[in-house]
Design a protein around this motif. Structure first.
Motif, PDB file in Angstrom:
ATOM      1  N   ARG A 166      -6.948   5.603  -6.408  1.00  0.00           N
ATOM      2  CA  ARG A 166      -7.260   4.227  -6.018  1.00  0.00           C
ATOM      3  C   ARG A 166      -6.077   3.314  -6.343  1.00  0.00           C
ATOM      4  O   ARG A 166      -5.381   3.522  -7.326  1.00  0.00           O
ATOM      5  CB  ARG A 166      -8.497   3.784  -6.795  1.00  0.00           C
ATOM      6  CG  ARG A 166      -8.908   2.355  -6.549  1.00  0.00           C
ATOM      7  CD  ARG A 166     -10.088   1.990  -7.389  1.00  0.00           C
ATOM      8  NE  ARG A 166     -11.277   2.541  -6.760  1.00  0.00           N
ATOM      9  CZ  ARG A 166     -12.496   2.069  -6.949  1.00  0.00           C
ATOM     10  NH1 ARG A 166     -12.688   1.065  -7.759  1.00  0.00           N
ATOM     11  NH2 ARG A 166     -13.517   2.614  -6.344  1.00  0.00           N
ATOM     12  N   ILE A 167      -5.867   2.303  -5.527  1.00  0.00           N
ATOM     13  CA  ILE A 167      -4.813   1.330  -5.779  1.00  0.00           C
ATOM     14  C   ILE A 167      -5.119   0.581  -7.074  1.00  0.00           C
ATOM     15  O   ILE A 167      -6.266   0.208  -7.339  1.00  0.00           O
ATOM     16  CB  ILE A 167      -4.654   0.352  -4.579  1.00  0.00           C
ATOM     17  CG1 ILE A 167      -3.435  -0.528  -4.751  1.00  0.00           C
ATOM     18  CG2 ILE A 167      -5.925  -0.449  -4.360  1.00  0.00           C
ATOM     19  CD1 ILE A 167      -3.092  -1.358  -3.508  1.00  0.00           C
ATOM     20  N   THR A 168      -4.102   0.398  -7.880  1.00  0.00           N
ATOM     21  CA  THR A 168      -4.293  -0.284  -9.161  1.00  0.00           C
ATOM     22  C   THR A 168      -4.278  -1.803  -8.951  1.00  0.00           C
ATOM     23  O   THR A 168      -3.760  -2.292  -7.937  1.00  0.00           O
ATOM     24  CB  THR A 168      -3.162   0.078 -10.151  1.00  0.00           C
ATOM     25  OG1 THR A 168      -1.934  -0.447  -9.649  1.00  0.00           O
ATOM     26  CG2 THR A 168      -3.061   1.590 -10.345  1.00  0.00           C
ATOM     27  N   HIS A 224       1.179  -6.165  -3.405  1.00  0.00           N
ATOM     28  CA  HIS A 224       1.135  -6.012  -1.952  1.00  0.00           C
ATOM     29  C   HIS A 224       0.266  -7.045  -1.232  1.00  0.00           C
ATOM     30  O   HIS A 224       0.562  -7.412  -0.095  1.00  0.00           O
ATOM     31  CB  HIS A 224       0.669  -4.601  -1.585  1.00  0.00           C
ATOM     32  CG  HIS A 224       1.608  -3.537  -2.058  1.00  0.00           C
ATOM     33  ND1 HIS A 224       2.869  -3.370  -1.533  1.00  0.00           N
ATOM     34  CD2 HIS A 224       1.475  -2.612  -3.032  1.00  0.00           C
ATOM     35  CE1 HIS A 224       3.468  -2.370  -2.151  1.00  0.00           C
ATOM     36  NE2 HIS A 224       2.652  -1.892  -3.070  1.00  0.00           N
ATOM     37  N   VAL A 225      -0.811  -7.461  -1.848  1.00  0.00           N
ATOM     38  CA  VAL A 225      -1.705  -8.457  -1.228  1.00  0.00           C
ATOM     39  C   VAL A 225      -2.099  -9.521  -2.260  1.00  0.00           C
ATOM     40  O   VAL A 225      -3.246  -9.645  -2.656  1.00  0.00           O
ATOM     41  CB  VAL A 225      -2.973  -7.796  -0.614  1.00  0.00           C
ATOM     42  CG1 VAL A 225      -2.685  -7.173   0.706  1.00  0.00           C
ATOM     43  CG2 VAL A 225      -3.594  -6.786  -1.559  1.00  0.00           C
ATOM     44  N   PRO A 226      -1.123 -10.308  -2.688  1.00  0.00           N
ATOM     45  CA  PRO A 226      -1.357 -11.255  -3.773  1.00  0.00           C
ATOM     46  C   PRO A 226      -2.346 -12.371  -3.449  1.00  0.00           C
ATOM     47  O   PRO A 226      -2.933 -12.959  -4.358  1.00  0.00           O
ATOM     48  CB  PRO A 226       0.035 -11.823  -4.055  1.00  0.00           C
ATOM     49  CG  PRO A 226       0.791 -11.639  -2.782  1.00  0.00           C
ATOM     50  CD  PRO A 226       0.241 -10.384  -2.170  1.00  0.00           C
ATOM     51  N   ASP A 227      -2.560 -12.655  -2.175  1.00  0.00           N
ATOM     52  CA  ASP A 227      -3.443 -13.759  -1.816  1.00  0.00           C
ATOM     53  C   ASP A 227      -4.917 -13.368  -1.757  1.00  0.00           C
ATOM     54  O   ASP A 227      -5.770 -14.237  -1.551  1.00  0.00           O
ATOM     55  CB  ASP A 227      -3.027 -14.347  -0.464  1.00  0.00           C
ATOM     56  CG  ASP A 227      -1.632 -14.956  -0.510  1.00  0.00           C
ATOM     57  OD1 ASP A 227      -1.200 -15.364  -1.610  1.00  0.00           O
ATOM     58  OD2 ASP A 227      -0.981 -15.016   0.534  1.00  0.00           O
ATOM     59  N   LEU A 228      -5.212 -12.084  -1.934  1.00  0.00           N
ATOM     60  CA  LEU A 228      -6.602 -11.628  -1.877  1.00  0.00           C
ATOM     61  C   LEU A 228      -7.040 -11.134  -3.247  1.00  0.00           C
ATOM     62  O   LEU A 228      -6.260 -10.532  -3.979  1.00  0.00           O
ATOM     63  CB  LEU A 228      -6.752 -10.486  -0.869  1.00  0.00           C
ATOM     64  CG  LEU A 228      -6.460 -10.830   0.581  1.00  0.00           C
ATOM     65  CD1 LEU A 228      -6.555  -9.574   1.441  1.00  0.00           C
ATOM     66  CD2 LEU A 228      -7.418 -11.895   1.086  1.00  0.00           C
ATOM     67  N   PRO A 229      -8.298 -11.372  -3.604  1.00  0.00           N
ATOM     68  CA  PRO A 229      -8.792 -10.866  -4.893  1.00  0.00           C
ATOM     69  C   PRO A 229      -8.832  -9.339  -4.858  1.00  0.00           C
ATOM     70  O   PRO A 229      -9.036  -8.731  -3.806  1.00  0.00           O
ATOM     71  CB  PRO A 229     -10.193 -11.463  -5.004  1.00  0.00           C
ATOM     72  CG  PRO A 229     -10.574 -11.851  -3.638  1.00  0.00           C
ATOM     73  CD  PRO A 229      -9.316 -12.123  -2.871  1.00  0.00           C
TER      74      PRO A 229
END
Length: 80
Positions: A61-63, A70-75
């Motif tokens: 799983r992505i940490t 990679h996707v700083p704007d999403l929780p």
């Protein structure tokens, strides 16, 4: 999304003169595409089956740290 809500997601260009057959492979969510070139592809159209396959093949799983990079704007909400 019901059957009447299905939207076109892709157009596949095969080539001029290629006979192509499309049919469902014994169910209502796996599309079989065959050509006179002797190639048959199976496309799984069920999103849940695709997610399960993807998550099985990906492995870990992505940490939270990778997610933030990679996707700083999403929780943080890993898909698998």
């Amino acid at each position: 999304m019901g059957a009447s809500d299905t939207a076109l997601r892709a157009i596949l260009h095969i080539d001029h003169g290629a006979d192509t057959e499309l049919s469902f492979a014994g169910d209502d969510h796996t599309l079989a595409v065959s050509t006179t070139y002797g190639k048959t592809n199976f496309w799984e159209l069920d999103p849940d089956s695709n997610i399960e396959e993807l998550c099985t093949r990906v492995g870990k799983r992505i940490t939270p740290e990778e997610w933030t990079r990679h996707v700083p704007d999403l929780p943080y909400r890993p898909p698998c």
